[in-house]
Write a protein that holds these residues in place. Structure first.
Motif, PDB file in Angstrom:
ATOM      1  N   UNK A 168     -60.663  25.997  -2.648  1.00 43.21           N
ATOM      2  CA  UNK A 168     -61.000  25.201  -3.830  1.00 43.21           C
ATOM      3  C   UNK A 168     -60.320  25.694  -5.103  1.00 43.21           C
ATOM      4  N   UNK A 169     -60.281  27.003  -5.392  1.00 45.40           N
ATOM      5  CA  UNK A 169     -59.561  27.432  -6.598  1.00 45.40           C
ATOM      6  C   UNK A 169     -58.084  27.053  -6.580  1.00 45.40           C
ATOM      7  N   UNK A 170     -57.444  27.090  -5.420  1.00 44.26           N
ATOM      8  CA  UNK A 170     -56.031  26.710  -5.341  1.00 44.26           C
ATOM      9  C   UNK A 170     -55.848  25.219  -5.593  1.00 44.26           C
ATOM     10  N   UNK A 171     -56.752  24.407  -5.060  1.00 43.26           N
ATOM     11  CA  UNK A 171     -56.675  22.971  -5.320  1.00 43.26           C
ATOM     12  C   UNK A 171     -56.913  22.667  -6.795  1.00 43.26           C
ATOM     13  N   UNK A 172     -57.848  23.381  -7.409  1.00 46.13           N
ATOM     14  CA  UNK A 172     -58.122  23.140  -8.830  1.00 46.13           C
ATOM     15  C   UNK A 172     -56.937  23.562  -9.694  1.00 46.13           C
ATOM     16  N   UNK A 173     -56.325  24.696  -9.376  1.00 46.45           N
ATOM     17  CA  UNK A 173     -55.249  25.199 -10.233  1.00 46.45           C
ATOM     18  C   UNK A 173     -53.968  24.387 -10.059  1.00 46.45           C
ATOM     19  N   UNK A 174     -53.698  23.895  -8.851  1.00 45.42           N
ATOM     20  CA  UNK A 174     -52.473  23.126  -8.627  1.00 45.42           C
ATOM     21  C   UNK A 174     -52.607  21.674  -9.090  1.00 45.42           C
ATOM     22  N   UNK A 175     -53.835  21.165  -9.165  1.00 45.51           N
ATOM     23  CA  UNK A 175     -54.144  19.847  -9.713  1.00 45.51           C
ATOM     24  C   UNK A 175     -53.238  18.727  -9.166  1.00 45.51           C
ATOM     25  N   UNK A 176     -53.206  18.542  -7.863  1.00 51.56           N
ATOM     26  CA  UNK A 176     -52.440  17.401  -7.332  1.00 51.56           C
ATOM     27  C   UNK A 176     -53.031  16.081  -7.812  1.00 51.56           C
ATOM     28  N   UNK A 177     -52.178  15.082  -7.933  1.00 52.17           N
ATOM     29  CA  UNK A 177     -52.673  13.777  -8.374  1.00 52.17           C
ATOM     30  C   UNK A 177     -53.688  13.212  -7.391  1.00 52.17           C
ATOM     31  N   UNK A 178     -53.392  13.357  -6.110  1.00 55.50           N
ATOM     32  CA  UNK A 178     -54.183  12.726  -5.053  1.00 55.50           C
ATOM     33  C   UNK A 178     -54.374  13.726  -3.923  1.00 55.50           C
ATOM     34  N   UNK A 179     -55.591  13.855  -3.430  1.00 52.85           N
ATOM     35  CA  UNK A 179     -55.900  14.747  -2.313  1.00 52.85           C
ATOM     36  C   UNK A 179     -56.419  13.912  -1.150  1.00 52.85           C
ATOM     37  N   UNK A 180     -55.825  14.104   0.030  1.00 56.42           N
ATOM     38  CA  UNK A 180     -56.347  13.485   1.247  1.00 56.42           C
ATOM     39  C   UNK A 180     -57.254  14.506   1.915  1.00 56.42           C
ATOM     40  N   UNK A 181     -58.549  14.250   1.865  1.00 56.99           N
ATOM     41  CA  UNK A 181     -59.545  15.160   2.407  1.00 56.99           C
ATOM     42  C   UNK A 181     -59.706  14.937   3.901  1.00 56.99           C
TER      43      UNK A 181
END
Length: 296
Positions: free
Chosen positions: A69-82
């Protein structure tokens, strides 16, 4: 138009694709910090620019070494496929930094990515994987217990305008295997793609002294690519993480899995297996052909 693959360590990679509308960046299973839970990273942490600006991030399953989660928050991709059955939970955890969607197993979804000169319509398919998809100790984060693990197939149009239809056409097909063990549904990627993928990110190891169930070792990974025959296959999920205080006991696990995968693929008559160093890059030209030896 072209494509560039950079391995960031473990299952994290970026694939930058140049299209007529501009460049789009796909990011896979981002783990971009020095440590998480009981694991520590041996190679240097990627530079912020190596993962920033992603238009699309793929998360194969909720295990911490794939969904950080911290990596996803810091990289801030426009769109995430969960992963399937986890989009609502993941969206809440990302606190509005990225739009989150999911693709059901066996389904394909068209997603609009906003490049510099217009939209790029990519197709994302979720393929079955033989691996647990729930989050370890997920009860502590209220994570969905029934979340699934998947592989992803991404089709990016217009990447290779110089490639004739008979050789695969203009679209880039990226196969992000994620994490899986051996099972009999490997042909799903060919059924969905209609041809062999251009680039495969293939797990060949792990982070501990043993692999455990539902993983691929280098021999099994080579057998998989021998069946599917991607044009280029890059070994991932090795050589990066280790349990706390056990770095010196890992032996050759930081160096051997990638080399063994490439050697085994060659023994099976499979071309295009390329071992990258962490941070290493492989570039493909406008006909989908490698243009230089991999390196930083």
């Amino acid at each position: 138009m072209s494509a560039r693959v950079r391995w960031l360590g473990h299952s994290s990679a970026t694939v930058d694709v140049t299209t007529a509308a501009g460049e789009v960046r796909v990011l896979t299973d981002p783990v971009l910090r020095r440590g998480l839970a009981h694991l520590r990273r041996r190679p240097p942490v990627p530079a912020a620019t190596d993962a920033a600006g992603a238009h699309l991030a793929l998360v194969s399953h909720l295990h911490h070494d794939h969904c950080d989660l911290p990596s996803l928050r810091s990289s801030r991709p426009d769109l995430v496929v969960a992963p399937p059955r986890s989009a609502l939970w993941l969206a809440g955890r990302l606190r509005g930094g990225s739009r989150v969607v999911e693709v059901a197993v066996g389904a394909t979804r068209t997603l609009a990515l906003h490049a510099a000169a217009g939209q790029v319509q990519v197709q994302v398919s979720a393929l079955p994987a033989h691996h647990a998809g729930h989050r370890t100790a997920g009860w502590a984060e209220s994570a969905p217990a029934d979340a699934l693990a998947v592989q992803h197939l991404v089709r990016v149009p217009g990447a290779f305008p110089a490639r004739p239809a008979a050789a695969g056409g203009e679209d880039l097909l990226l196969w992000a295997v994620g994490d899986t063990g051996e099972f009999d549904r490997w042909a799903a990627v060919l059924d969905v793609a209609g041809r062999a993928p251009d680039v495969a990110l293939v797990p060949v190891g792990g982070w501990g002294h043993t692999l455990g169930p539902h993983h691929l070792d280098p021999r099994q990974a080579a057998a998989l690519v021998a069946r599917v025959r991607p044009a280029v296959s890059v070994p991932v999920h090795w050589g990066t993480l280790h349990p706390v205080a056990l770095s010196r006991t890992m032996g050759d696990r930081f160096v051997e899995p990638g080399r063994r995968f490439v050697a085994e693929a060659r023994r099976l008559g499979v071309g295009g297996a390329v071992q990258l160093p962490v941070g290493g890059v492989l570039e493909l030209d406008d006909a989908g052909e490698p243009v230089a030896a991999p390196g930083r």
